[in-house]
Design a protein around this motif. Structure first.
Motif, short mmCIF file in Angstrom:
data_model
loop_
_atom_site.label_atom_id
_atom_site.label_comp_id
_atom_site.label_asym_id
_atom_site.label_seq_id
_atom_site.Cartn_x
_atom_site.Cartn_y
_atom_site.Cartn_z
N ALA A 108 59.30 39.24 52.20
CA ALA A 108 58.15 39.44 53.03
C ALA A 108 58.45 38.52 54.17
N GLY A 114 54.14 35.73 55.63
CA GLY A 114 53.33 35.05 54.48
C GLY A 114 51.98 35.50 54.43
N ASN A 115 51.45 36.57 55.38
CA ASN A 115 50.23 36.81 55.48
C ASN A 115 49.93 38.06 54.56
N ALA A 116 48.85 38.24 54.11
CA ALA A 116 48.37 39.12 53.13
C ALA A 116 48.58 40.60 54.19
N GLY A 117 48.62 41.80 53.60
CA GLY A 117 48.83 42.89 54.22
C GLY A 117 50.48 43.17 54.73
N ASN A 118 51.08 42.05 54.63
CA ASN A 118 52.63 42.46 54.84
C ASN A 118 53.35 43.19 53.90
N MET A 119 54.50 44.07 54.50
CA MET A 119 54.93 44.77 53.49
C MET A 119 55.77 44.02 52.70
N LEU A 120 56.28 44.34 51.55
CA LEU A 120 57.21 43.79 50.78
C LEU A 120 58.52 44.83 50.82
N ASP A 138 57.53 33.95 42.01
CA ASP A 138 57.67 34.06 43.67
C ASP A 138 58.01 32.70 44.06
N PHE A 155 61.99 45.76 48.97
CA PHE A 155 62.66 45.78 47.70
C PHE A 155 64.11 45.87 47.84
N TYR A 197 59.04 34.78 52.20
CA TYR A 197 58.32 34.76 50.76
C TYR A 197 59.05 35.72 50.03
#
Lengths: 112, 114
Positions: free
Chosen positions: B93, B96-102, B49, B104, B32
């Protein structure tokens, strides 16, 4: 458009003092994050928070850092004993899922 | 909030021209990707995105291209305007799950000349 709100916009603190940075995430979001950006460097992940607990944290997020959701609207980052190298922009973010990740405008922390 | 950019790549374009900003990512497991715009004194602002099951996605005046073979991401801005001047970051990331860090990238400064 909903926003993530951060206060204060600028915080100056003496080395060794505790600071609390505050964030109000978007109201229907479930996931909350803190990132930081040291001047001239990349945005770095600190921690993610879901369901009243930390879901992931980076190596930066050591014992000096803690997060809390003290009520239904605020999300805070506490640094217990600040160091000069903690000086940075701290960004709060929230998301309903990983898509829709929204950042606040940041708090500039200056440790003197 | 922007990177001062002592070592920040800079892309300078004429107003009305198309801009292409590039990003190389490192983690082959990333699935992602997001492009953010950061103006002075503000936080990163979502632009567009893309998930790894796509190689192109279009928005309003922006297009993101993903080449997983060479781990390369690009952002194309059509008819660049002075208001597009900012620092642009790609982020990646996994899971693809919420809470995963990005994670940069280092950012590119876009300067639009009127």
């Amino acid at each position: 458009e909903p926003e993530v709100t951060q206060t204060p916009s600028h915080q100056v603190t003496q080395m060794g003092q505790e600071v609390i940075l505050r964030c109000v995430p978007i109201s229907n979001h479930l996931y909350f994050y803190w990132y930081r950006q040291i001047l001239g460097q990349k945005v770095e992940f600190l921690v993610s928070f879901y369901n009243n607990e930390i879901s992931e944290k980076s190596e930066i997020f050591d014992d000096q850092f803690s997060v809390e959701r003290p009520d239904g609207s605020n999300f805070t980052l506490k640094i217990r004993s600040t160091k000069l190298e903690d000086s940075a922009m701290y960004f709060c973010a929230s998301s309903p899922l990983i898509r829709g990740y929204t950042f606040g405008s940041g708090t500039r922390l200056t440790v003197v | 909030g922007e990177s001062v950019g002592l070592h920040l790549p800079t892309l300078s374009v004429q107003e009305g021209d198309n801009s292409i900003i590039n990003c190389a990512y490192s983690n082959s497991a990333s699935d992602y990707f997001i492009w953010y715009k950061q103006e002075s004194g503000k936080g990163p602002q979502f632009i567009i995105d893309i998930r790894s099951n796509m190689d192109k996605r279009q928005g309003q005046r922006v297009t993101v291209l993903l080449n997983k073979t060479v781990k390369h991401l690009s952002l194309q801005i059509a008819a660049t305007q002075p208001g597009d001047s900012a620092v642009y970051f790609c982020a990646e990331a996994t899971g693809g799950n919420a809470g995963n860090m990005l994670t940069f990238g280092g950012g590119t400064r876009l300067m639009v000349k009127p």
